[in-house]
Design an enzyme around this catalytic site. Structure first.
Site, mmCIF file in Angstrom:
data_model
loop_
_atom_site.group_PDB
_atom_site.id
_atom_site.type_symbol
_atom_site.label_atom_id
_atom_site.label_comp_id
_atom_site.label_asym_id
_atom_site.label_seq_id
_atom_site.Cartn_x
_atom_site.Cartn_y
_atom_site.Cartn_z
ATOM 1 N N TYR A 152 43.777 88.310 -17.957
ATOM 2 C CA TYR A 152 43.348 89.276 -17.939
ATOM 3 C C TYR A 152 42.096 88.772 -19.966
ATOM 4 O O TYR A 152 40.921 89.188 -19.651
ATOM 5 C CB TYR A 152 44.413 90.040 -19.235
ATOM 6 C CG TYR A 152 43.619 91.725 -19.830
ATOM 7 C CD1 TYR A 152 42.683 92.459 -19.107
ATOM 8 C CD2 TYR A 152 43.520 91.625 -20.805
ATOM 9 C CE1 TYR A 152 41.904 93.723 -19.605
ATOM 10 C CE2 TYR A 152 43.035 92.817 -21.365
ATOM 11 C CZ TYR A 152 42.419 93.255 -20.535
ATOM 12 O OH TYR A 152 41.544 94.507 -21.531
ATOM 13 N N LYS A 156 38.165 88.874 -19.632
ATOM 14 C CA LYS A 156 37.882 89.525 -21.102
ATOM 15 C C LYS A 156 36.603 88.622 -21.340
ATOM 16 O O LYS A 156 35.936 88.825 -21.930
ATOM 17 C CB LYS A 156 38.640 90.181 -21.615
ATOM 18 C CG LYS A 156 39.136 91.171 -20.789
ATOM 19 C CD LYS A 156 38.300 92.742 -20.553
ATOM 20 C CE LYS A 156 38.869 93.556 -19.834
ATOM 21 N NZ LYS A 156 38.024 95.047 -19.358
HETATM 22 N N1 LIG Z 1 43.241 100.949 -23.201
HETATM 23 C C1 LIG Z 1 43.295 99.740 -24.068
HETATM 24 O O1 LIG Z 1 44.352 99.428 -25.070
HETATM 25 C C2 LIG Z 1 42.386 98.614 -23.318
HETATM 26 C C3 LIG Z 1 42.245 97.915 -24.730
HETATM 27 C C4 LIG Z 1 41.363 97.374 -24.997
HETATM 28 C C5 LIG Z 1 40.261 96.956 -23.511
HETATM 29 N N2 LIG Z 1 40.513 98.147 -22.636
HETATM 30 C C6 LIG Z 1 39.781 98.226 -21.086
HETATM 31 O O2 LIG Z 1 39.763 99.384 -21.397
HETATM 32 C C7 LIG Z 1 38.845 99.555 -19.742
HETATM 33 C C8 LIG Z 1 39.433 100.785 -19.923
HETATM 34 O O3 LIG Z 1 40.711 101.226 -19.478
HETATM 35 P P1 LIG Z 1 41.437 101.726 -20.072
HETATM 36 O O4 LIG Z 1 42.404 102.093 -20.685
HETATM 37 O O5 LIG Z 1 40.751 103.451 -19.485
HETATM 38 O O6 LIG Z 1 42.789 102.097 -18.363
HETATM 39 P P2 LIG Z 1 43.020 102.979 -17.084
HETATM 40 O O7 LIG Z 1 43.534 104.445 -17.407
HETATM 41 O O8 LIG Z 1 43.790 102.004 -16.542
HETATM 42 O O9 LIG Z 1 41.467 103.463 -16.386
HETATM 43 C C9 LIG Z 1 41.249 101.842 -15.229
HETATM 44 C C10 LIG Z 1 40.363 103.030 -14.884
HETATM 45 O O10 LIG Z 1 39.524 101.173 -14.488
HETATM 46 C C11 LIG Z 1 39.476 102.136 -12.696
HETATM 47 N N3 LIG Z 1 39.096 101.184 -11.776
HETATM 48 C C12 LIG Z 1 40.608 100.055 -11.730
HETATM 49 N N4 LIG Z 1 40.086 99.077 -9.884
HETATM 50 C C13 LIG Z 1 39.066 99.961 -10.129
HETATM 51 C C14 LIG Z 1 38.234 99.479 -8.653
HETATM 52 N N5 LIG Z 1 38.949 98.544 -7.723
HETATM 53 N N6 LIG Z 1 37.144 99.599 -8.243
HETATM 54 C C15 LIG Z 1 36.908 101.092 -9.115
HETATM 55 N N7 LIG Z 1 37.330 101.189 -10.270
HETATM 56 C C16 LIG Z 1 38.513 100.512 -10.793
HETATM 57 C C17 LIG Z 1 40.944 103.392 -12.859
HETATM 58 O O11 LIG Z 1 39.743 103.817 -11.849
HETATM 59 P P3 LIG Z 1 40.556 104.088 -9.743
HETATM 60 O O12 LIG Z 1 41.995 104.164 -10.454
HETATM 61 O O13 LIG Z 1 40.546 105.494 -9.190
HETATM 62 O O14 LIG Z 1 39.511 102.821 -9.832
HETATM 63 C C18 LIG Z 1 40.099 103.473 -13.867
HETATM 64 O O15 LIG Z 1 39.649 104.454 -14.171
HETATM 65 C C19 LIG Z 1 39.279 98.578 -19.071
HETATM 66 O O16 LIG Z 1 38.490 97.497 -18.803
HETATM 67 C C20 LIG Z 1 39.969 97.457 -20.210
HETATM 68 O O17 LIG Z 1 39.990 95.944 -19.604
HETATM 69 C C21 LIG Z 1 41.866 99.572 -22.645
#
Ligand SMILES: NC(=O)c1ccc[n+]([C@@H]2O[C@H](COP(=O)([O-])OP(=O)(O)OC[C@H]3O[C@@H](n4cnc5c(N)ncnc54)[C@H](OP(=O)(O)O)[C@@H]3O)[C@@H](O)[C@H]2O)c1
Length: 262
Positions: A152, A156
């Site tokens: 990961y 990133k």
């Molecule tokens: N939450 C945190 O603590 C955090 C911290 C730093 C960075 N981030 C980043 O923020 C972003 C969003 O994460 P989140 O926290 O919102 O997580 P999340 O709730 O798991 O959402 C992830 C999203 O990515 C989509 N996704 C996953 N695989 C996919 C694929 N193969 N094709 C198309 N869409 C896909 C999922 O949609 P489907 O399942 O419908 O495909 C979902 O809408 C990510 O890039 C993550 O790395 C999050």
């Protein structure tokens, strides 16, 4: 209102940060294009969005080859795109030596190659329009390593390198690139993370539970986009980790090991 009638394409719109961004931008009367794989979740979001003008464009972003065609489809929906916010992504919860190489490839495909392919495909349209904004949600793991996230963090870090180069190359244009660095945000990120064997991790770890509310995070992202910020940091206590990593690295590694390694 800054986003009124702006066409905003959000990937990862079915859950977490992407979904909350859609809800907040709808309040600003943006026109939304919503992408993810889960059609049911996108349909429920569309219902929640009420009168907001929105389009659903389901797509599995692991299909890198098809992304340029996806961009053409997205462009046709409203004839233009003002912002693309790439939130789709997956994390990892496994020690490096217990992570299958296939998992590394999947993390690189989704978190690096997919946003690269999408950015490459949308840039000619933005150049033709004379403007446009690309935003990608990276992570604090795009700045420093942390246990259980080797693939990961690598993905990133990689997307940061690509986007920062774009920022230099596009400096004299009206095309803006924003990289978002969230710390811990309370979403399903850990539940949806990949375990070392490629299965879904399936558990909400304490980092996610203790995370910033997603609504606060998205308010900050939108504020950063309004100001055309190149780097948008969404950090609380994690700032201290960054500081330690830079000034007292030996202490950073000790704490990160104690907090994260299994
Ligand atoms: N939450 C945190 O603590 C955090 C911290 C730093 C960075 N981030 C980043 O923020 C972003 C969003 O994460 P989140 O926290 O919102 O997580 P999340 O709730 O798991 O959402 C992830 C999203 O990515 C989509 N996704 C996953 N695989 C996919 C694929 N193969 N094709 C198309 N869409 C896909 C999922 O949609 P489907 O399942 O419908 O495909 C979902 O809408 C990510 O890039 C993550 O790395 C999050």
């Amino acid at each position: 209102m800054h986003f009124k009638n702006k066409v905003v394409w959000i990937t990862g719109a079915s859950s977490g940060i992407g979904k909350e961004l859609a809800l907040q931008l709808a309040r600003e009367e943006a026109i939304l294009i919503l992408t993810a794989t889960n059609l049911d979740a996108l349909n429920s979001l569309k219902v929640e969005l009420g009168n907001t003008q929105s389009h659903i464009l389901t797509y599995n972003l692991l299909d890198i080859e098809g992304i340029s065609n996806l961009v053409s489809q997205a462009m046709l929906l409203e004839g233009r795109i003002d912002y693309v916010i790439q939130s789709a992504g997956k994390s990892q919860r496994a020690m490096a030596d217990q992570t299958d190489i296939v998992v590394y490839k999947k993390l690189m495909d989704l978190n690096f190659y997919a946003p690269v392919a999408l950015s490459q495909a949308i840039l000619p349209h933005f150049k033709k329009q004379g403007y446009g904004s690309i935003c990608v949600i990276s992570s604090i793991a795009g700045l420093i390593g942390f246990p259980l996230r080797s693939g990961y963090a690598a993905s990133k870090h990689a997307i940061k390198g690509y986007l920062e180069t774009l920022q230099c190359e596009l400096y004299k244009t009206n095309i803006h690139v924003s990289i978002v660095y969230p710390g811990r945000i309370n979403t399903n990120i850990s539940k949806n993370a990949l375990a070392g064997d490629g299965q879904q991790y399936g558990d909400t770890d304490e980092n996610s539970e203790a995370g910033m509310p997603v609504a606060v995070c998205c308010k900050k992202i939108i504020a950063g986009l309004r100001k055309k910020q190149k780097a948008i940091y969404i950090l609380k206590a994690e700032r201290l980790l960054l500081w330690l990593w830079w000034y007292i690295p030996s202490l950073y590694y000790k704490i990160a090991h104690a907090k994260g390694a299994k």
